[in-house]
Design a protein around this motif. Structure first.
Motif, PDB file in Angstrom:
ATOM      1  N   PRO A 520       0.805  -1.228   0.000  1.00 38.06           N
ATOM      2  CA  PRO A 520       0.000   0.000   0.000  1.00 38.06           C
ATOM      3  C   PRO A 520       0.833   1.270   0.000  1.00 38.06           C
ATOM      4  CG  PRO A 520      -0.887  -1.586   1.564  1.00 38.06           C
ATOM      5  CD  PRO A 520       0.427  -2.136   1.096  1.00 38.06           C
ATOM      6  N   GLU A 521       2.115   1.164   0.396  1.00 40.71           N
ATOM      7  CA  GLU A 521       2.984   2.342   0.431  1.00 40.71           C
ATOM      8  C   GLU A 521       3.721   2.562  -0.885  1.00 40.71           C
ATOM      9  OE1 GLU A 521       2.954   4.367   3.059  1.00 40.71           O
ATOM     10  OE2 GLU A 521       1.425   3.011   3.841  1.00 40.71           O
ATOM     11  N   ALA A 522       3.677   1.614  -1.794  1.00 37.74           N
ATOM     12  CA  ALA A 522       4.385   1.749  -3.065  1.00 37.74           C
ATOM     13  C   ALA A 522       3.598   2.632  -4.018  1.00 37.74           C
ATOM     14  CB  ALA A 522       4.611   0.373  -3.685  1.00 37.74           C
ATOM     15  N   ASP A 523       4.275   3.156  -5.042  1.00 41.18           N
ATOM     16  CA  ASP A 523       3.590   3.990  -6.027  1.00 41.18           C
ATOM     17  C   ASP A 523       2.684   3.130  -6.898  1.00 41.18           C
ATOM     18  OD1 ASP A 523       6.327   3.143  -7.032  1.00 41.18           O
ATOM     19  OD2 ASP A 523       5.425   3.833  -8.911  1.00 41.18           O
ATOM     20  N   ASP A 524       1.709   3.775  -7.523  1.00 41.90           N
ATOM     21  CA  ASP A 524       0.699   3.043  -8.289  1.00 41.90           C
ATOM     22  C   ASP A 524       1.307   2.221  -9.412  1.00 41.90           C
ATOM     23  OD1 ASP A 524      -1.639   3.756  -6.904  1.00 41.90           O
ATOM     24  OD2 ASP A 524      -1.742   5.694  -7.926  1.00 41.90           O
ATOM     25  N   ALA A 525       2.329   2.739 -10.087  1.00 44.02           N
ATOM     26  CA  ALA A 525       2.914   2.016 -11.212  1.00 44.02           C
ATOM     27  C   ALA A 525       3.429   0.654 -10.772  1.00 44.02           C
ATOM     28  CB  ALA A 525       4.039   2.838 -11.839  1.00 44.02           C
ATOM     29  N   VAL A 526       4.068   0.612  -9.603  1.00 50.95           N
ATOM     30  CA  VAL A 526       4.606  -0.647  -9.087  1.00 50.95           C
ATOM     31  C   VAL A 526       3.481  -1.602  -8.704  1.00 50.95           C
ATOM     32  CG1 VAL A 526       5.819  -1.667  -7.122  1.00 50.95           C
ATOM     33  CG2 VAL A 526       6.832   0.238  -8.359  1.00 50.95           C
ATOM     34  N   ASN A 527       2.492  -1.119  -7.978  1.00 50.17           N
ATOM     35  CA  ASN A 527       1.402  -2.002  -7.557  1.00 50.17           C
ATOM     36  C   ASN A 527       0.583  -2.505  -8.741  1.00 50.17           C
ATOM     37  OD1 ASN A 527       1.606  -2.396  -4.765  1.00 50.17           O
ATOM     38  ND2 ASN A 527       0.703  -0.404  -4.313  1.00 50.17           N
ATOM     39  N   TYR A 528       0.358  -1.651  -9.738  1.00 50.26           N
ATOM     40  CA  TYR A 528      -0.408  -2.101 -10.893  1.00 50.26           C
ATOM     41  C   TYR A 528       0.392  -3.098 -11.730  1.00 50.26           C
ATOM     42  CZ  TYR A 528      -4.522   0.844 -10.279  1.00 50.26           C
ATOM     43  OH  TYR A 528      -5.690   1.386  -9.804  1.00 50.26           O
ATOM     44  N   GLY A 529       1.698  -2.914 -11.809  1.00 52.43           N
ATOM     45  CA  GLY A 529       2.516  -3.871 -12.541  1.00 52.43           C
ATOM     46  C   GLY A 529       2.679  -5.180 -11.812  1.00 52.43           C
ATOM     47  N   ALA A 530       2.625  -5.143 -10.481  1.00 52.45           N
ATOM     48  CA  ALA A 530       2.830  -6.347  -9.670  1.00 52.45           C
ATOM     49  C   ALA A 530       1.497  -7.042  -9.411  1.00 52.45           C
ATOM     50  CB  ALA A 530       3.533  -5.964  -8.367  1.00 52.45           C
ATOM     51  N   ILE A 531       0.837  -6.722  -8.292  1.00 51.21           N
ATOM     52  CA  ILE A 531      -0.418  -7.411  -7.982  1.00 51.21           C
ATOM     53  C   ILE A 531      -1.505  -7.062  -8.991  1.00 51.21           C
ATOM     54  CG2 ILE A 531      -1.458  -5.696  -6.437  1.00 51.21           C
ATOM     55  CD1 ILE A 531      -1.341  -9.550  -5.939  1.00 51.21           C
ATOM     56  N   GLY A 532      -1.432  -5.866  -9.581  1.00 50.15           N
ATOM     57  CA  GLY A 532      -2.405  -5.506 -10.610  1.00 50.15           C
ATOM     58  C   GLY A 532      -2.340  -6.454 -11.795  1.00 50.15           C
ATOM     59  N   GLY A 533      -1.101  -6.819 -12.176  1.00 50.69           N
ATOM     60  CA  GLY A 533      -0.947  -7.781 -13.259  1.00 50.69           C
ATOM     61  C   GLY A 533      -1.576  -9.118 -12.920  1.00 50.69           C
ATOM     62  N   VAL A 534      -1.485  -9.502 -11.636  1.00 47.31           N
ATOM     63  CA  VAL A 534      -2.115 -10.746 -11.180  1.00 47.31           C
ATOM     64  C   VAL A 534      -3.637 -10.611 -11.242  1.00 47.31           C
ATOM     65  CG1 VAL A 534      -2.368 -12.343  -9.248  1.00 47.31           C
ATOM     66  CG2 VAL A 534      -0.152 -11.269  -9.693  1.00 47.31           C
ATOM     67  N   MET A 535      -4.133  -9.471 -10.785  1.00 47.70           N
ATOM     68  CA  MET A 535      -5.582  -9.251 -10.807  1.00 47.70           C
ATOM     69  C   MET A 535      -6.121  -9.286 -12.227  1.00 47.70           C
ATOM     70  SD  MET A 535      -5.789  -6.198  -7.969  1.00 47.70           S
ATOM     71  CE  MET A 535      -5.614  -6.533  -6.208  1.00 47.70           C
ATOM     72  N   GLY A 536      -5.430  -8.613 -13.127  1.00 46.88           N
ATOM     73  CA  GLY A 536      -5.857  -8.635 -14.521  1.00 46.88           C
ATOM     74  C   GLY A 536      -5.776 -10.026 -15.111  1.00 46.88           C
ATOM     75  N   HIS A 537      -4.728 -10.738 -14.740  1.00 50.72           N
ATOM     76  CA  HIS A 537      -4.548 -12.117 -15.205  1.00 50.72           C
ATOM     77  C   HIS A 537      -5.741 -12.983 -14.791  1.00 50.72           C
ATOM     78  CE1 HIS A 537      -2.023 -15.877 -15.771  1.00 50.72           C
ATOM     79  NE2 HIS A 537      -2.921 -16.318 -14.900  1.00 50.72           N
ATOM     80  N   GLU A 538      -6.076 -12.950 -13.502  1.00 49.39           N
ATOM     81  CA  GLU A 538      -7.180 -13.797 -13.034  1.00 49.39           C
ATOM     82  C   GLU A 538      -8.516 -13.352 -13.623  1.00 49.39           C
ATOM     83  OE1 GLU A 538      -6.411 -16.443 -11.803  1.00 49.39           O
ATOM     84  OE2 GLU A 538      -4.402 -16.060 -11.021  1.00 49.39           O
TER      85      GLU A 538
END
Length: 704
Positions: A520-538
């Motif tokens: 939650p403390e990371a910038d949006d680009a990092v979170n969207y590329g990381a867990i966001g990529g997982v969310m989009g994947h699923e």
């Protein structure tokens, strides 16, 4: 190796489409160059704040991002993080796994030390299960004592009728003998539960190990024979008898392998849906004794069954009559014993690991506490998972994760609406399915009830068998009742996620929602590329080559127009051909058909998440006013975050096995495969036509 010391999954769990692991590491700061576009932006300000989860020092600047983004994004990390002796592969996900294991170990050791916990409480059961598993002295002293009742049941088989009775009992023990029978949603009527039967019964990881004569298959087969021979010797057989029994098991399992569908064929949900009346099934497979088996196991009310592979079950039925009873008893004994290595004396586990070494290349066995932690999680995961959630998952993390899913869902809706090749009729159904998608974050709303499971410190083996039978009974209880939409197929500490087609749901356990996957403390680009990529994947698994065959209510139904379905298949085939061409080892190629669903989910997921990030950045910074962090633009950090999650070192033996058995592509191709099709990636790093990461327009895949 079959190491099923914990409760096996049955029924609906087999339908889960899961994501393979990926992760990143914590950062340090250094300077780098931006893209030409970013460098020309006077509003872009260099910064090292908010840059968590991307480590610029891991980047290999000797490699162009436009030539090999896998090496560019993490080449230094790969060189500095070789595979440990106890592992077959190693990536940042393993680092989170180690951290999670340390937390779970503390919880378990505290529970084991608490000998005054109220009898029947979750604390008592968790503590006693783990303590019994860690009591290696008692396990050695017991030998096969607690397995004798089961061995005697098999030894008492004398004819077809007693064989059928024992086969039914083996189902409750989860040994995997011959086939699997469990309860899950009816895939064409997802509001009711059905009895599902699916092929099984193999001791090696894949049917091809029995059928191919290449050096790799021969080596695994030889190691399997050695494993069986040595195990039968441990059970008291002379060398010659043990070798004869091993040969018998190989012969029986080879017959099963020849009748089994391969992994690509198993990906077709329609071909594995063969509903028939119980009377018809009994007519087709008379020697299995299905009516008596179901009645014996609490499913006597079932009038229909869904058979995954009718040809396989016809062969099993023939084997019940044609194979000598003594040989089938030997096979059942092996299936039982080989499913319990960690619950037997150390010599049994050592033999199992030696076989695993040939498959994976691992140099040493994980220490016992790690194996027992994993077994406890698989058996009583929601009991001590509650304690894990209290320690590791904040309400703020859940809120932020739900917000991201909502943004990604909105991006997916936009991609559907603006799709240029899909008809309005299909778009309407796709949007209906997307709107009906259920999202589960962190942990269940309703925790599992373990009150009917008896656990003590007397014997780990007794606990394992009791847990398996309890698990089977819990599964059987569902039949005839309403669909339980609160059930989870993973425990809270699991570092993974899944999409479940009949439930039309995506599920993200708390274990996955931890740094560096999600911060939650990371910038949006990092979170969207990381867990966001997982969310989009699923999320996009619901629209991959398998998931797209299920409608908004989770029914296996073709809701596509004929033209749209054909166009999707044509576009997906482009992705298949791309991955077929990837070759990580000499003469070894990725199987584009086996990995199709995961590759499509990676590509589609990353595409829609990139769109969601752009909207989030516009909301935060406005148009064209986006800061650099460690010299990287948000777009570059998005792709770096995606890539650094998937960097993996893997032993050649494990890589060969992954390509044969795993529906996920190797990490390097999960990294570069989607990016090679994305103009947004080319733009972010200033890539030009002719560079390896840039596909010509005629070869580029475009789906969403």
């Amino acid at each position: 190796m079959k190491n099923r010391s914990a409760s096996p999954r049955t029924g609906a769990a087999a339908l889960l489409l899961t994501l393979a692991g990926c992760a990143t590491t914590q950062p340090t700061t250094t300077a780098t160059t931006a893209t030409p576009a970013a460098a020309a932006n006077p509003a872009a300000v260099a910064s090292t704040t908010g840059g968590r989860s991307i480590n610029p020092q891991d980047v290999d600047r000797s490699v162009s991002p436009c030539e090999d983004f896998f090496q560019f994004s993490g080449g230094n990390w790969l060189r500095n993080n070789p595979v440990p002796a106890y592992a077959s592969s190693w990536g940042p996900r393993n680092l989170l796994g180690d951290r999670t294991q340390a937390t779970l170990r503390q919880i378990l050791e505290e529970a084991a030390a608490n000998t005054s916990a109220a009898k029947g409480s979750n604390a008592q059961k968790v503590g006693d299960f783990y303590a019994s598993g860690m009591d290696s002295v008692a396990i050695e002293q017991a030998g096969l004592k607690y397995l004798q009742p089961e061995l005697k049941r098999i030894a008492a088989i004398k004819d077809l009728k007693t064989l059928q009775t024992e086969l039914a009992h083996q189902q409750t023990l989860g040994t995997g003998a011959f086939f699997r029978a469990g309860v899950g949603p009816d895939r064409k009527q997802s509001t009711v539960y059905a009895v599902n039967l699916s092929q099984g019964g193999l001791g090696m990881p894949d049917r091809d190990y029995y059928l191919k004569d290449d050096p790799r298959s021969k080596a695994v087969r030889s190691a399997y024979v050695t494993y069986m021979t040595n195990t039968f010797k441990l059970m008291g057989d002379p060398e010659a008898t043990a070798a004869q029994k091993a040969a018998t098991v190989v012969r029986v399992e080879t017959r099963l392998a020849k009748a089994s569908k391969d992994r690509v064929a198993l990906r077709d949900p329609n071909s594995t849906y063969n509903k028939m009346t119980l009377a018809e099934a009994n007519k087709q497979f008379p020697n299995i004794g299905l009516p008596a088996m179901l009645a014996q196991n609490g499913l006597g009310a079932a009038k229909e069954v869904i058979v995954g592979q009718p040809d396989f079950f016809r062969e099993v039925s023939a084997m019940m009559k044609e194979e000598p009873v003594a040989d089938l008893k030997t096979y059942l004994t092996w299936q039982l014993v080989s499913s319990l290595p960690s619950a037997l004396p150390k010599a049994y586990a050592d033999e199992a690991f030696r076989f695993q070494q040939v498959q994976s290349g691992a140099k040493q066995q994980p220490v016992r506490w790690k194996r027992m932690q994993s077994a406890t999680d698989a058996t009583l995961g929601e009991a001590f998972g509650q304690l894990y959630v209290d320690k590791a998952f904040s309400p703020e993390a859940k809120r932020k994760a739900l917000e991201m899913v909502a943004n990604i869902k909105a991006s997916m809706a936009e991609h559907i609406q603006t799709n240029t090749w899909m008809s309005d009729a299909t778009k309407a159904e796709a949007l209906k399915k997307l709107n009906a998608l259920r999202v589960k974050i962190g942990y269940p709303d309703k925790w599992k009830d373990y009150s009917e499971l008896n656990i003590s410190r007397e014997s780990y083996l007794k606990n394992v068998l009791a847990a398996r039978q309890w698990n089977y009974r819990q599964n059987v209880k569902k039949f005839g009742g309403p669909i339980d939409r609160n059930e989870w197929g993973m425990t809270p500490p699991t570092i993974n996620a899944y999409y479940n087609p009949p439930m039309n749901e995506i599920v993200f356990p708390a274990g996955y929602l931890q740094p560096p996957f999600f911060d939650p403390e990371a910038d949006d680009a990092v979170n969207y590329g990381a867990i966001g990529g997982v969310m989009g994947h699923e999320m996009t698994h619901g629209f991959d080559d398998q998931g797209r065959q299920y409608d908004s209510e989770g029914n296996l139904r073709d809701w596509w127009t004929k033209a749209d379905g054909e166009e999707f298949t044509r576009r997906a085939a482009v992705v298949g051909r791309q991955y077929d061409a990837f070759s990580p080892l000499d003469s070894v190629h990725v199987n584009g058909k086996l990995t199709m669903g995961e590759n499509l989910a990676d590509f589609a997921g990353l595409t829609i998440v990139y769109g969601a990030l752009q909207k989030q950045l516009d909301k935060t910074y406005g148009k064209g006013n986006r800061p650099l962090i460690d010299g990287f633009t948000p777009e570059q950090r998005f792709f770096l975050s995606w890539a650094q999650l998937r960097r993996t070192n893997i032993r050649p033996a494990a890589l060969r096995q992954q390509i044969l058995t795993d529906p996920h592509s190797p990490g390097q191709y999960r990294t570069i495969g989607p990016l090679m099709n994305m103009p947004a990636f080319y733009q972010a790093f200033g890539c030009q036509p002719g560079q390896k990461m840039v596909r010509p327009d005629a070869e580029r895949a475009v789906i969403w």
